[in-house]
Write an enzyme that holds these catalytic residues in place. Sequence first.
Site, short mmCIF file in Angstrom:
data_model
loop_
_atom_site.label_atom_id
_atom_site.label_comp_id
_atom_site.label_asym_id
_atom_site.label_seq_id
_atom_site.Cartn_x
_atom_site.Cartn_y
_atom_site.Cartn_z
CG PHE A 115 17.80 -17.96 -4.73
CD1 PHE A 115 18.86 -17.61 -3.92
CD2 PHE A 115 17.80 -19.20 -5.36
CE1 PHE A 115 19.93 -18.49 -3.73
CE2 PHE A 115 18.87 -20.08 -5.18
CZ PHE A 115 19.92 -19.72 -4.36
CB CYS A 163 12.32 -9.38 -19.01
SG CYS A 163 12.42 -8.07 -20.21
CB VAL A 179 17.58 -16.00 -19.38
CG1 VAL A 179 18.95 -16.29 -18.82
CG2 VAL A 179 16.53 -16.00 -18.27
CB CYS A 186 12.56 -9.11 -23.44
SG CYS A 186 11.40 -9.61 -22.17
CE LYS A 234 12.84 -11.31 -28.11
NZ LYS A 234 11.68 -12.06 -27.70
CG PHE A 251 20.27 -15.36 -24.51
CD1 PHE A 251 20.07 -15.09 -25.86
CD2 PHE A 251 19.17 -15.77 -23.75
CE1 PHE A 251 18.82 -15.22 -26.44
CE2 PHE A 251 17.91 -15.89 -24.32
CZ PHE A 251 17.74 -15.62 -25.67
CE1 TYR A 254 8.64 -14.84 -26.89
CE2 TYR A 254 6.59 -15.81 -26.14
CZ TYR A 254 7.72 -15.06 -25.88
OH TYR A 254 7.93 -14.56 -24.64
CD GLU A 266 11.16 -14.24 -30.13
OE1 GLU A 266 10.35 -13.31 -30.26
OE2 GLU A 266 11.65 -14.52 -29.01
N PRO A 313 10.87 -35.83 -29.90
CG PRO A 313 11.79 -34.43 -28.26
CD PRO A 313 10.65 -34.53 -29.23
CB VAL A 358 1.80 -9.40 -10.90
CG1 VAL A 358 0.77 -8.55 -10.17
CG2 VAL A 358 3.19 -9.23 -10.31
CB VAL A 370 1.37 -8.47 -19.33
CG1 VAL A 370 0.26 -9.05 -18.47
CG2 VAL A 370 0.89 -8.26 -20.75
CB ALA A 371 4.96 -8.96 -15.43
CG HIS A 415 4.87 7.29 -49.51
ND1 HIS A 415 4.56 5.95 -49.65
CD2 HIS A 415 5.57 7.65 -50.62
CE1 HIS A 415 5.06 5.53 -50.81
NE2 HIS A 415 5.66 6.52 -51.40
N PRO A 416 7.53 7.04 -47.40
CG PRO A 416 9.30 6.43 -48.75
CD PRO A 416 8.89 7.46 -47.74
CD GLU A 446 2.90 4.39 -47.25
OE1 GLU A 446 2.10 5.28 -47.54
OE2 GLU A 446 4.04 4.29 -47.75
P1 FAD Z 1 10.37 -13.13 -13.93
O1 FAD Z 1 10.86 -11.99 -14.72
O2 FAD Z 1 10.66 -14.49 -14.41
O3 FAD Z 1 10.97 -12.93 -12.46
C1 FAD Z 1 10.80 -13.87 -11.44
C2 FAD Z 1 12.02 -13.83 -10.53
O4 FAD Z 1 11.72 -14.51 -9.30
C3 FAD Z 1 13.22 -14.54 -11.11
O5 FAD Z 1 14.39 -13.78 -10.91
C4 FAD Z 1 13.27 -15.84 -10.31
O6 FAD Z 1 14.57 -16.40 -10.25
C5 FAD Z 1 12.79 -15.37 -8.96
N1 FAD Z 1 12.24 -16.42 -8.09
C6 FAD Z 1 11.52 -17.49 -8.46
N2 FAD Z 1 11.13 -18.18 -7.36
C7 FAD Z 1 11.61 -17.52 -6.29
C8 FAD Z 1 11.53 -17.73 -4.88
N3 FAD Z 1 10.84 -18.75 -4.37
N4 FAD Z 1 12.16 -16.86 -4.05
C9 FAD Z 1 12.85 -15.80 -4.56
N5 FAD Z 1 12.95 -15.56 -5.89
C10 FAD Z 1 12.33 -16.40 -6.74
N6 FAD Z 1 8.33 -10.82 -22.93
C11 FAD Z 1 8.11 -9.72 -23.68
O7 FAD Z 1 7.27 -8.90 -23.31
N7 FAD Z 1 8.80 -9.50 -24.83
C12 FAD Z 1 9.75 -10.35 -25.28
O8 FAD Z 1 10.36 -10.12 -26.32
C13 FAD Z 1 10.02 -11.52 -24.50
N8 FAD Z 1 10.97 -12.38 -24.89
C14 FAD Z 1 11.25 -13.45 -24.12
C15 FAD Z 1 12.25 -14.31 -24.53
C16 FAD Z 1 12.58 -15.41 -23.78
C17 FAD Z 1 13.68 -16.32 -24.22
C18 FAD Z 1 11.86 -15.67 -22.56
C19 FAD Z 1 12.21 -16.85 -21.72
C20 FAD Z 1 10.86 -14.82 -22.15
C21 FAD Z 1 10.54 -13.71 -22.92
N9 FAD Z 1 9.53 -12.83 -22.55
C22 FAD Z 1 9.27 -11.72 -23.32
C23 FAD Z 1 8.68 -13.08 -21.37
C24 FAD Z 1 9.12 -12.24 -20.16
O9 FAD Z 1 10.49 -12.47 -19.90
C25 FAD Z 1 8.28 -12.61 -18.95
O10 FAD Z 1 6.91 -12.46 -19.27
C26 FAD Z 1 8.56 -11.75 -17.73
O11 FAD Z 1 9.91 -11.80 -17.38
C27 FAD Z 1 7.69 -12.20 -16.55
O12 FAD Z 1 7.97 -11.44 -15.42
P2 FAD Z 1 7.67 -11.99 -13.97
O13 FAD Z 1 7.84 -10.83 -13.05
O14 FAD Z 1 6.40 -12.72 -13.95
O15 FAD Z 1 8.79 -13.09 -13.69
P1 NA7 Z 2 4.97 -22.23 -25.84
O1 NA7 Z 2 4.49 -21.02 -26.53
O2 NA7 Z 2 4.13 -22.83 -24.77
O3 NA7 Z 2 5.34 -23.29 -26.94
C1 NA7 Z 2 5.86 -24.52 -26.63
C2 NA7 Z 2 6.14 -25.29 -27.91
O4 NA7 Z 2 6.75 -26.54 -27.59
C3 NA7 Z 2 4.89 -25.61 -28.69
O5 NA7 Z 2 5.22 -25.58 -30.05
C4 NA7 Z 2 4.56 -27.03 -28.20
O6 NA7 Z 2 3.86 -27.75 -29.15
C5 NA7 Z 2 5.93 -27.60 -28.04
N1 NA7 Z 2 6.00 -28.68 -27.05
C6 NA7 Z 2 5.44 -28.72 -25.82
N2 NA7 Z 2 5.76 -29.85 -25.17
C7 NA7 Z 2 6.53 -30.55 -26.02
C8 NA7 Z 2 7.18 -31.80 -25.92
N3 NA7 Z 2 7.09 -32.55 -24.82
N4 NA7 Z 2 7.91 -32.22 -26.98
C9 NA7 Z 2 8.00 -31.47 -28.09
N5 NA7 Z 2 7.43 -30.26 -28.24
C10 NA7 Z 2 6.69 -29.83 -27.21
O7 NA7 Z 2 6.37 -22.00 -25.13
P2 NA7 Z 2 7.59 -21.05 -25.38
O8 NA7 Z 2 8.71 -21.71 -24.65
O9 NA7 Z 2 7.81 -20.68 -26.79
O10 NA7 Z 2 7.11 -19.73 -24.65
C11 NA7 Z 2 6.91 -19.69 -23.28
C12 NA7 Z 2 5.73 -18.87 -22.93
O11 NA7 Z 2 5.96 -17.50 -23.19
C13 NA7 Z 2 4.47 -19.25 -23.68
O12 NA7 Z 2 3.60 -19.92 -22.81
C14 NA7 Z 2 3.89 -17.94 -24.20
O13 NA7 Z 2 2.57 -17.71 -23.76
C15 NA7 Z 2 4.81 -16.88 -23.69
P3 NA7 Z 2 2.23 -27.92 -29.12
O14 NA7 Z 2 1.69 -26.73 -29.84
O15 NA7 Z 2 1.82 -27.97 -27.67
O16 NA7 Z 2 2.00 -29.19 -29.82
#
Ligand code: FAD
Ligand code: NA7
Length: 487
Positions: A37, A53, A56, A58, A61, A180, A196, A200, A249, A323, A336-337, A463-464, A468
């Site tokens: 959900f 993934c 919204v 991977c 993105k 997106f 990251y 990105e 902010p 997981v 990883v998941a 190469h190239p 390498e």
């Molecule tokens: P999710 O994929 O988040 O799935 C959880 C699902 O459970 C969701 O659909 C959620 O709505 C649903 N849910 C939540 N609570 C409930 C509930 N109570 N009942 C029923 N359903 C529920 N990873 C990479 O490896 N490479 C990348 O390039 C990368 N890029 C990323 C870019 C962005 C912008 C973001 C946000 C993440 C990115 N990630 C990337 C991270 C990756 O998307 C996550 O690590 C991965 O999706 C985690 O999988 P998951 O199974 O833990 O959870």
């Molecule tokens: P990250 O990797 O946890 O990064 C969050 C970034 O936002 C980091 O630069 C933080 O700065 C910054 N941050 C956190 N809280 C605030 C507030 N309140 N105001 C301004 N800036 C803030 O998150 P991502 O969203 O890029 O990635 C999500 C996860 O995916 C991440 O945990 C990775 O492991 C994989 P900081 O360094 O804390 O000062």
Amino acid sequence: SDQKFMYDLLVIGGGSGGLAAAKEAVNLGAKVAVLDFVTPSPRGTTWGLGGTCVNVGCIPKKLMHQAALLGEAIHESAAYGWQVPDPKTIKNDWQALTTAVQNHIKSVNWVTRVELRTKKIEYFNALGYFKDQHTICGKMKNGEEKLFTAKNILIAVGGRPRYPDIPGALEYGISSDDIFSLEKAPGKTLVIGAGYIGLECAGFLNSLGYDATVMVRSIVLRGFDQQMANTIAQEMERRGVHFIYQAKPSKIEKQTDGRLLVNWVDKERQTHQDIFDTVLFAIGRKPLTEELKPENIGLQLVPETAKIEAIDEQTNIPNVYAVGDVLHKKPELTPVAIHAGRLLARRLFGNSTEQMDYVNVATTVFSPLEYGCVGLSEEAAIAIHGEDKIEIYHAYYKPTEFFIPQKDVSNCYIKVVAFRNGDQRVLGMHFIGPNAGEVIQGFAAAIKCNLTFPKLKDTVGIHPTVAEEFTRISVTKRSGLDPKPQS
Ligand code: FAD
Ligand code: NA7
């Protein structure tokens, strides 16, 4: 199957980890259901089956990053003899891009649905929470509730973007959940957060032609090798992304013209303001664990993060597993998941004893010039083993294909972290340049096979290529010699 329960395995969350576990479990003969959900984002964005993934994360993105790379290629192609119209007249159509991206996502949602049906995994579009340790209550969209019982329950609910507690954040801000599929081109965008995801998003927006600014609270890419992280930021700045450092902010207001007035505070506590069309929060993600009503079964969460500290994916409730992104101090990455979910299913239903290895997982930041890495950063290696025990090799390099269009090579840089003595085992590899993910993946396998520095040097290059360069690396930081290419 156990007659007492409706299912052998009930999975809460149909994302990367949950679906991988469910598919592996049915393959091994288990009766499986998945609840998935999506609660709409604060601005109302929602999506289909498959998790972060696919919808919204991977996938969209990477597609937007690809759009950005293609724009870059158009500009370079003239130097290679392509008769392109004046590059200044070439623009990206945001609606066309988001439509193409969303169409791809919908096709993946559809394929996922069909796959669950053919595999006989029961799927419910319901938000699940614990009634007791074998019973989940699923709340459907229409408010109806349905009870599910299962011998084993897998929590794979992932996380969602966090919002700061400042006026206007929820009303006017967006996150990666919205960008997106944004109906209107984002225009001048402020990205808050320098993890990251923030880098990105700012990177592809800038390359697509939008004014992009990253607001950095402290450092860029916390947790990553800081020299590499700063090089990435420097490269983004060179390409026109603005950075505001040491800033937080404090307020977002909507003006009468619809644009957003953002206030922020610097480290001297001075307030500044500027006007943006879009404010995107990328300040980290919060796990969706509280919504599971963990208190109903005494499921323990780590107080600071609300994440789950599982031992071999098992929570403190023996039949409840977890997981993916909900796990405390584990990499938040799709593969990883998936890997952990699959191995868990094999242990539960296939007599396997194989455990997930979370160490040395490779990853890539898809910034305009990409950064791929595996293993330890320079600072982590030194902190763990001491400076005397660690050798850092580094090199700048010039990709062959950069010469003709005279692309800037100043941030094409690689680093190898290895033990200085003994077998000189390689502990970390870091690559900034084109196709960083493709470059690092194979080296991650080599590190898994205990790659040593002499073995790396004994590998004959292709190469190239840019990959390498790792086989040619020889200058140590300790030597003080110039790591710039000598040719
Ligand atoms: P999710 O994929 O988040 O799935 C959880 C699902 O459970 C969701 O659909 C959620 O709505 C649903 N849910 C939540 N609570 C409930 C509930 N109570 N009942 C029923 N359903 C529920 N990873 C990479 O490896 N490479 C990348 O390039 C990368 N890029 C990323 C870019 C962005 C912008 C973001 C946000 C993440 C990115 N990630 C990337 C991270 C990756 O998307 C996550 O690590 C991965 O999706 C985690 O999988 P998951 O199974 O833990 O959870
Ligand atoms: P990250 O990797 O946890 O990064 C969050 C970034 O936002 C980091 O630069 C933080 O700065 C910054 N941050 C956190 N809280 C605030 C507030 N309140 N105001 C301004 N800036 C803030 O998150 P991502 O969203 O890029 O990635 C999500 C996860 O995916 C991440 O945990 C990775 O492991 C994989 P900081 O360094 O804390 O000062």
